[in-house]
Motif scaffolding. Structure first.
Motif, PDB file in Angstrom:
ATOM      1  N   UNK A  65       0.615  -1.279   0.052  1.00  0.00           N
ATOM      2  CA  UNK A  65       0.068  -0.024  -0.109  1.00  0.00           C
ATOM      3  C   UNK A  65       0.888   1.229   0.121  1.00  0.00           C
ATOM      4  N   UNK A  66       2.304   1.082   0.383  1.00  0.00           N
ATOM      5  CA  UNK A  66       2.974   2.274   0.406  1.00  0.00           C
ATOM      6  C   UNK A  66       4.033   2.139  -0.252  1.00  0.00           C
ATOM      7  N   UNK A  67       4.646   3.361  -0.900  1.00  0.00           N
ATOM      8  CA  UNK A  67       6.012   3.218  -1.807  1.00  0.00           C
ATOM      9  C   UNK A  67       7.145   3.573  -0.685  1.00  0.00           C
ATOM     10  N   UNK A  68       7.728   2.357  -0.259  1.00  0.00           N
ATOM     11  CA  UNK A  68       8.875   2.830   0.914  1.00  0.00           C
ATOM     12  C   UNK A  68      10.112   2.911  -0.254  1.00  0.00           C
ATOM     13  N   UNK A  69      10.905   3.814   0.312  1.00  0.00           N
ATOM     14  CA  UNK A  69      12.302   3.905  -0.329  1.00  0.00           C
ATOM     15  C   UNK A  69      13.235   2.964   0.186  1.00  0.00           C
ATOM     16  N   UNK A  70      14.166   2.544  -0.670  1.00  0.00           N
ATOM     17  CA  UNK A  70      15.158   1.527  -0.325  1.00  0.00           C
ATOM     18  C   UNK A  70      15.834   2.007   1.040  1.00  0.00           C
ATOM     19  N   UNK A  71      16.087   3.194   1.391  1.00  0.00           N
ATOM     20  CA  UNK A  71      16.456   3.457   2.968  1.00  0.00           C
ATOM     21  C   UNK A  71      15.815   3.224   3.848  1.00  0.00           C
ATOM     22  N   UNK A  72      14.168   3.373   3.651  1.00  0.00           N
ATOM     23  CA  UNK A  72      13.333   3.451   4.779  1.00  0.00           C
ATOM     24  C   UNK A  72      13.234   1.700   4.933  1.00  0.00           C
TER      25      UNK A  72
END
Length: 165
Positions: free
Chosen positions: A64-71
């Motif tokens: 549901x969310x576009x998480x960054x690689x860093x996150x």
């Protein structure tokens, strides 16, 4: 090592100049870029698997969310599924990927690749030294392979595979 091409002004360059520049980047440049991008993608999939295996409802976050690689790196670390030994290498890989993403003339260095090293066996260090003599593209390929193997060993099925052997 290749010489960095000077940045091109997309607002003033002719079609032919832009085409030449684009073809140079897409066809002739950066074998190491391919290794970095593919390695980044593989490590990201491993992180997603580690996170998903640790959550009761991973779809509520990962789908549901576009998480960054860093996150994803920080979340996997916070969940305790990404060892501190891997944290620096994952962040270094993301830094290299971002350097390419935001600067088309970025030239990968052996120093950057050294930041991807985890506990290497002597044979790996020897192979890497040989790859470095062949050039940064070969060194990038080998360092990404070794990094990938280290991350693969974090997956539960890798642990069971080692137990069977």
């Amino acid at each position: 090592m290749k010489r960095a091409k000077p940045p091109i002004d997309f607002a003033t360059a002719t079609y032919a100049e832009l085409d030449d520049y684009g073809m140079g980047m897409l066809v002739y440049d950066s074998a190491e870029l391919s290794s970095i991008l593919r390695g980044h993608l593989l490590i990201e999939r491993i992180l997603e698997t580690l996170i998903a295996n640790s959550l009761k409802r991973p779809d509520r976050i990962l789908e549901k969310h576009r998480l960054t690689f860093e996150l994803k790196v920080d979340l996997a670390s916070a969940l305790g599924v990404l060892p501190d030994s891997h944290l620096g290498a994952a962040k270094a890989l993301n830094g290299i990927r971002n350097a390419y993403a935001h600067n088309e003339s970025h030239q990968l260095t052996l120093n950057e690749l050294n930041s991807l090293k985890l506990k290497w066996e002597p044979l790996q260090s020897e192979a890497y030294a040989v790859a470095c003599k062949k050039g940064v593209a070969e060194a990038a390929k080998l360092s990404i392979i070794f990094l990938h193997w280290s991350f693969l060993n974090l997956l539960p099925q890798a642990k069971s595979r080692h137990a069977e052997a």
